[in-house]
Design a protein around this motif. Structure first.
Motif, PDB file in Angstrom:
ATOM      1  N   ARG A   1       0.838  -1.213   0.000  1.00 50.34           N
ATOM      2  CA  ARG A   1       0.000   0.000   0.000  1.00 50.34           C
ATOM      3  C   ARG A   1       0.868   1.256   0.000  1.00 50.34           C
ATOM      4  O   ARG A   1       0.614   2.207  -0.747  1.00 50.34           O
ATOM      5  CB  ARG A   1      -0.929   0.015   1.199  1.00 50.34           C
ATOM      6  CG  ARG A   1      -1.795   1.267   1.265  1.00 50.34           C
ATOM      7  CD  ARG A   1      -2.714   1.306   2.472  1.00 50.34           C
ATOM      8  NE  ARG A   1      -3.793   0.348   2.281  1.00 50.34           N
ATOM      9  CZ  ARG A   1      -3.992  -0.715   3.051  1.00 50.34           C
ATOM     10  NH1 ARG A   1      -3.208  -0.952   4.081  1.00 50.34           N
ATOM     11  NH2 ARG A   1      -4.993  -1.528   2.817  1.00 50.34           N
ATOM     12  N   PHE A   2       1.912   1.263   0.831  1.00 51.34           N
ATOM     13  CA  PHE A   2       2.795   2.421   0.912  1.00 51.34           C
ATOM     14  C   PHE A   2       3.426   2.732  -0.448  1.00 51.34           C
ATOM     15  O   PHE A   2       3.416   3.879  -0.905  1.00 51.34           O
ATOM     16  CB  PHE A   2       3.883   2.188   1.966  1.00 51.34           C
ATOM     17  CG  PHE A   2       4.885   3.293   2.039  1.00 51.34           C
ATOM     18  CD1 PHE A   2       4.584   4.468   2.703  1.00 51.34           C
ATOM     19  CD2 PHE A   2       6.130   3.164   1.445  1.00 51.34           C
ATOM     20  CE1 PHE A   2       5.504   5.498   2.767  1.00 51.34           C
ATOM     21  CE2 PHE A   2       7.057   4.184   1.502  1.00 51.34           C
ATOM     22  CZ  PHE A   2       6.749   5.356   2.164  1.00 51.34           C
ATOM     23  N   TYR A   3       3.963   1.724  -1.105  1.00 50.04           N
ATOM     24  CA  TYR A   3       4.636   1.963  -2.384  1.00 50.04           C
ATOM     25  C   TYR A   3       3.648   2.259  -3.504  1.00 50.04           C
ATOM     26  O   TYR A   3       3.987   2.977  -4.456  1.00 50.04           O
ATOM     27  CB  TYR A   3       5.573   0.804  -2.739  1.00 50.04           C
ATOM     28  CG  TYR A   3       6.878   0.924  -2.008  1.00 50.04           C
ATOM     29  CD1 TYR A   3       7.876   1.769  -2.464  1.00 50.04           C
ATOM     30  CD2 TYR A   3       7.105   0.235  -0.828  1.00 50.04           C
ATOM     31  CE1 TYR A   3       9.071   1.917  -1.783  1.00 50.04           C
ATOM     32  CE2 TYR A   3       8.291   0.370  -0.132  1.00 50.04           C
ATOM     33  CZ  TYR A   3       9.267   1.216  -0.614  1.00 50.04           C
ATOM     34  OH  TYR A   3      10.445   1.371   0.068  1.00 50.04           O
ATOM     35  N   MET A   4       2.435   1.748  -3.416  1.00 45.84           N
ATOM     36  CA  MET A   4       1.414   2.112  -4.400  1.00 45.84           C
ATOM     37  C   MET A   4       1.082   3.590  -4.270  1.00 45.84           C
ATOM     38  O   MET A   4       0.913   4.284  -5.271  1.00 45.84           O
ATOM     39  CB  MET A   4       0.164   1.242  -4.228  1.00 45.84           C
ATOM     40  CG  MET A   4       0.355  -0.158  -4.769  1.00 45.84           C
ATOM     41  SD  MET A   4      -0.968  -1.331  -4.409  1.00 45.84           S
ATOM     42  CE  MET A   4      -2.418  -0.538  -4.963  1.00 45.84           C
TER      43      MET A   4
ATOM     44  N   ALA B   1      -6.018   1.861  -4.044  1.00 46.87           N
ATOM     45  CA  ALA B   1      -5.085   0.926  -3.393  1.00 46.87           C
ATOM     46  C   ALA B   1      -5.834   0.022  -2.416  1.00 46.87           C
ATOM     47  O   ALA B   1      -5.607  -1.197  -2.392  1.00 46.87           O
ATOM     48  CB  ALA B   1      -3.980   1.699  -2.673  1.00 46.87           C
ATOM     49  N   ASP B   2      -6.724   0.597  -1.615  1.00 44.46           N
ATOM     50  CA  ASP B   2      -7.495  -0.215  -0.669  1.00 44.46           C
ATOM     51  C   ASP B   2      -8.392  -1.214  -1.390  1.00 44.46           C
ATOM     52  O   ASP B   2      -8.507  -2.371  -0.977  1.00 44.46           O
ATOM     53  CB  ASP B   2      -8.332   0.681   0.244  1.00 44.46           C
ATOM     54  CG  ASP B   2      -7.487   1.438   1.247  1.00 44.46           C
ATOM     55  OD1 ASP B   2      -6.339   1.013   1.500  1.00 44.46           O
ATOM     56  OD2 ASP B   2      -7.970   2.456   1.781  1.00 44.46           O
ATOM     57  N   ARG B   3      -9.028  -0.769  -2.470  1.00 45.08           N
ATOM     58  CA  ARG B   3      -9.905  -1.662  -3.242  1.00 45.08           C
ATOM     59  C   ARG B   3      -9.112  -2.832  -3.831  1.00 45.08           C
ATOM     60  O   ARG B   3      -9.538  -3.989  -3.766  1.00 45.08           O
ATOM     61  CB  ARG B   3     -10.598  -0.876  -4.351  1.00 45.08           C
ATOM     62  CG  ARG B   3     -11.748  -1.645  -4.984  1.00 45.08           C
ATOM     63  CD  ARG B   3     -12.493  -0.789  -5.960  1.00 45.08           C
ATOM     64  NE  ARG B   3     -11.926  -1.063  -7.270  1.00 45.08           N
ATOM     65  CZ  ARG B   3     -11.990  -0.252  -8.300  1.00 45.08           C
ATOM     66  NH1 ARG B   3     -12.555   0.919  -8.192  1.00 45.08           N
ATOM     67  NH2 ARG B   3     -11.482  -0.586  -9.454  1.00 45.08           N
ATOM     68  N   ILE B   4      -7.944  -2.545  -4.350  1.00 43.92           N
ATOM     69  CA  ILE B   4      -7.095  -3.589  -4.937  1.00 43.92           C
ATOM     70  C   ILE B   4      -6.694  -4.601  -3.875  1.00 43.92           C
ATOM     71  O   ILE B   4      -6.797  -5.815  -4.080  1.00 43.92           O
ATOM     72  CB  ILE B   4      -5.847  -2.969  -5.600  1.00 43.92           C
ATOM     73  CG1 ILE B   4      -6.233  -2.216  -6.857  1.00 43.92           C
ATOM     74  CG2 ILE B   4      -4.800  -4.036  -5.909  1.00 43.92           C
ATOM     75  CD1 ILE B   4      -5.133  -1.340  -7.419  1.00 43.92           C
ATOM     76  N   LEU B   5      -6.230  -4.112  -2.727  1.00 43.45           N
ATOM     77  CA  LEU B   5      -5.760  -5.012  -1.676  1.00 43.45           C
ATOM     78  C   LEU B   5      -6.891  -5.819  -1.056  1.00 43.45           C
ATOM     79  O   LEU B   5      -6.659  -6.926  -0.553  1.00 43.45           O
ATOM     80  CB  LEU B   5      -5.003  -4.219  -0.608  1.00 43.45           C
ATOM     81  CG  LEU B   5      -3.656  -3.675  -1.083  1.00 43.45           C
ATOM     82  CD1 LEU B   5      -3.053  -2.751  -0.054  1.00 43.45           C
ATOM     83  CD2 LEU B   5      -2.700  -4.799  -1.427  1.00 43.45           C
ATOM     84  N   MET B   6      -8.117  -5.311  -1.112  1.00 40.10           N
ATOM     85  CA  MET B   6      -9.259  -6.092  -0.616  1.00 40.10           C
ATOM     86  C   MET B   6      -9.669  -7.167  -1.619  1.00 40.10           C
ATOM     87  O   MET B   6     -10.151  -8.229  -1.240  1.00 40.10           O
ATOM     88  CB  MET B   6     -10.428  -5.171  -0.304  1.00 40.10           C
ATOM     89  CG  MET B   6     -10.181  -4.322   0.932  1.00 40.10           C
ATOM     90  SD  MET B   6     -11.576  -3.308   1.345  1.00 40.10           S
ATOM     91  CE  MET B   6     -12.523  -4.468   2.308  1.00 40.10           C
ATOM     92  N   GLU B   7      -9.483  -6.881  -2.911  1.00 39.36           N
ATOM     93  CA  GLU B   7      -9.884  -7.833  -3.955  1.00 39.36           C
ATOM     94  C   GLU B   7      -8.892  -8.977  -4.121  1.00 39.36           C
ATOM     95  O   GLU B   7      -9.261 -10.062  -4.532  1.00 39.36           O
ATOM     96  CB  GLU B   7     -10.052  -7.104  -5.292  1.00 39.36           C
ATOM     97  CG  GLU B   7     -11.265  -6.224  -5.335  1.00 39.36           C
ATOM     98  CD  GLU B   7     -11.389  -5.472  -6.637  1.00 39.36           C
ATOM     99  OE1 GLU B   7     -10.586  -5.715  -7.570  1.00 39.36           O
ATOM    100  OE2 GLU B   7     -12.298  -4.629  -6.736  1.00 39.36           O
ATOM    101  N   ILE B   8      -7.633  -8.722  -3.811  1.00 35.33           N
ATOM    102  CA  ILE B   8      -6.605  -9.757  -3.974  1.00 35.33           C
ATOM    103  C   ILE B   8      -6.729 -10.767  -2.843  1.00 35.33           C
ATOM    104  O   ILE B   8      -6.785 -10.407  -1.679  1.00 35.33           O
ATOM    105  CB  ILE B   8      -5.196  -9.134  -3.954  1.00 35.33           C
ATOM    106  CG1 ILE B   8      -4.982  -8.298  -5.199  1.00 35.33           C
ATOM    107  CG2 ILE B   8      -4.135 -10.217  -3.850  1.00 35.33           C
ATOM    108  CD1 ILE B   8      -3.649  -7.578  -5.206  1.00 35.33           C
TER     109      ILE B   8
END
Length: 144
Positions: free
Chosen positions: A76-79, A89-96
């Motif tokens: 998340r930090f580097y995104m 970023a939050d949506r991506i990390l929740m979907e993965i």
């Protein structure tokens, strides 16, 4: 379309053919190379035609870093550093669906089978990789 716009568009497409860029990264490159044009128009044109997507770039980035053994916090930090918005970023990390097998292999290779013997070192290692305390505890105890 004027010639400078076409030149900037061609340059952008050539860059995007090699790898994905975020809007922020591409705008930086365009502003550096073509300071006399409005880069926002080029970026909007690329977004409308599906060549540029922060979501797609972030998703591919997150998968690649997860496979390197990075945790959600570090990803998340580097995104965010790359210019991907916090919501995306939050949506991506929740979907993965996060796969811990990559970090398990790294831990086993680096610290051996019994992680409890070197608990402090393992905790520091995982914290540097961006894992939460709950994830660290679950990895050490073997729940994940």
């Amino acid at each position: 379309m004027n010639s400078k716009f076409k030149e900037a568009l061609t340059y952008s497409l050539r860059l995007l053919s090699r790898r994905d860029y975020t809007e922020k990264e591409l705008a930086f490159k365009l502003n550096h190379r073509f300071p006399e044009i409005e880069c926002e128009k080029v970026i909007e044109h690329l977004k409308e035609n599906g060549y540029l997507s922060d979501y797609r770039t972030g998703f591919n980035y997150a998968i690649a870093k997860m496979e390197k053994g990075w945790g959600r916090r570090k990803i998340r930090f580097y995104m965010r550093q790359k210019g991907i918005s916090e919501e995306v970023a939050d949506r991506i990390l929740m979907e993965i669906e996060f796969d811990y097998s990559f970090i398990k292999k790294t831990l086993e290779k680096r610290f051996g089978k019994n992680l409890k013997l070197q608990k402090d070192k393992v905790i520091r290692f995982l914290q540097q990789r961006g894992f939460s305390f709950t994830e660290i505890h679950n990895l050490i105890s073997g729940k994940i």
